[in-house]
Scaffold this active site. Sequence first.
Site, mmCIF file in Angstrom:
data_model
loop_
_atom_site.group_PDB
_atom_site.id
_atom_site.type_symbol
_atom_site.label_atom_id
_atom_site.label_comp_id
_atom_site.label_asym_id
_atom_site.label_seq_id
_atom_site.Cartn_x
_atom_site.Cartn_y
_atom_site.Cartn_z
ATOM 1 N N GLY A 55 59.612 27.530 98.279
ATOM 2 C CA GLY A 55 60.884 27.496 98.996
ATOM 3 C C GLY A 55 60.629 26.793 100.302
ATOM 4 O O GLY A 55 60.105 25.683 100.307
ATOM 5 N N ALA B 277 55.284 26.222 98.642
ATOM 6 C CA ALA B 277 55.056 26.886 99.928
ATOM 7 C C ALA B 277 53.959 27.946 99.831
ATOM 8 O O ALA B 277 53.179 28.146 100.767
ATOM 9 C CB ALA B 277 56.353 27.520 100.431
ATOM 10 N N HIS C 82 53.743 18.811 95.552
ATOM 11 C CA HIS C 82 54.732 17.806 95.104
ATOM 12 C C HIS C 82 54.286 16.401 95.527
ATOM 13 O O HIS C 82 55.099 15.575 95.957
ATOM 14 C CB HIS C 82 56.122 18.086 95.703
ATOM 15 C CG HIS C 82 56.632 19.481 95.508
ATOM 16 N ND1 HIS C 82 57.147 19.929 94.311
ATOM 17 C CD2 HIS C 82 56.684 20.549 96.347
ATOM 18 C CE1 HIS C 82 57.517 21.207 94.450
ATOM 19 N NE2 HIS C 82 57.241 21.602 95.673
ATOM 20 N N GLU D 296 53.086 17.155 90.999
ATOM 21 C CA GLU D 296 53.798 18.093 90.130
ATOM 22 C C GLU D 296 52.978 18.364 88.875
ATOM 23 O O GLU D 296 52.474 17.433 88.248
ATOM 24 C CB GLU D 296 55.122 17.480 89.647
ATOM 25 C CG GLU D 296 56.045 16.939 90.697
ATOM 26 C CD GLU D 296 56.798 18.025 91.405
ATOM 27 O OE1 GLU D 296 56.778 19.165 90.934
ATOM 28 O OE2 GLU D 296 57.399 17.720 92.452
#
Lengths: 234, 234
Positions: free
Chosen positions: B90, B124, B160, B195
């Site tokens: 998040g 996160a 990411h 990813e």
Amino acid sequence: MDLLLLSNSTGDAGYLAHARDAITELAVGCKTACFVPFAGVTRDWDTYEALVRDALSPMGIQVRSLHHAADAEAARQVIDMAKLIVVGGGNTFRLLQCLRERDLLAPIAARIRSGGARYVGWSAGANLACPTICTTNDMPVANPGGLDALGLVEFQINPHYFNVVLPGFCGETRDQRLAEFTTLHPKVPVLGLPEGNWIRVRSARMDLGGAHTSRWFLGARIQDVQPGPLSLPL
Amino acid sequence: MDLLLLSNSTGDAGYLAHARDAITELAVGCKTACFVPFAGVTRDWDTYEALVRDALSPMGIQVRSLHHAADAEAARQVIDMAKLIVVGGGNTFRLLQCLRERDLLAPIAARIRSGGARYVGWSAGANLACPTICTTNDMPVANPGGLDALGLVEFQINPHYFNVVLPGFCGETRDQRLAEFTTLHPKVPVLGLPEGNWIRVRSARMDLGGAHTSRWFLGARIQDVQPGPLSLPL
């Protein structure tokens, strides 16, 4: 107050070229500018000064970078005498860290608010004019000692605004990031300012410049705005 | 220490589905997990708990979210008894803010370092395991009261990770952002984790999992690494 807050510096026509008329209009009568280079990280400050000097010199503005000041006190004296303060982009966290370490935030804000100096900022330099840097896109590579900034305007700017959704990328889109901000701060407006756009502030009057649609975010509401007179979202 | 640090949670096969085998391997023998939902901003914590419960329940793991603890002291007791701590993605700034406000950073780090609990984090939650959150991609929508984090590993992660250059976008690319970090912190390695990839830490041993090439950044040096045994860059 006289402010010019640009989304970005670069474009096909050259560094700051897209904003030449806007800068010339703001800076009329100013022959020298105090340049704040502290957002520069991978570009050293001498190189950054030369880049901005070459861009502003055809507009009749001579540039002197604040990093030449011998110490924080000397830098403060430069600020207190400046007629035009120009804050370059780069990393917003590093910019805020350097200004806070030198105790220059309050002197810059006071100088601009008093009308003694006008302000031009792009990207990180536009974020700096906001209440906080909470809507920067930058990576937090330096600890700024708090997120509060100059607070020259009462809303937030998101520079380089766009909302491309990349195939296969599972991280947040820009609008999702801004929704996090508006969820935690539902009463603070954010202007998504795309490449090539800028905000001109003359005391209580604001105008949106550049060719593109910009976008207000306030709580869960989104409102597109066209270039021309700009008011806070309802 | 037993850590599983994932770049991301989502994929075509469903939430955390790509990491099912890796989570099952790490969590063997653990029937319950303490879930840390604080990175959730636009997704409320009850909803987030349900999402993670549905993902982990088929692996035989029951999930209880830390936000149900009555206060910070109760939350600390939950941490001190946990066998498996799961930290969701998040907003990294919001995650760090909530943990620091509750004085939970040191208890979590101590619990993991002692071997009392294992750690799973994505996005996160992977950043949180690093010395600082300085290589997050997230927007600083909340003030975390400092950028230092759990420090379970001695390098930084950029989740990411990708380096797409978008036509017409004048902001920084990911590699340019990471170059800002390595310019200011030339001795701290950063792993760009795309990813679908993850890092498995078992005491001193590290492995890179997932299908893709990852990338080390150290000062000006870049080094691509393939899935398999992982060592810090030279």
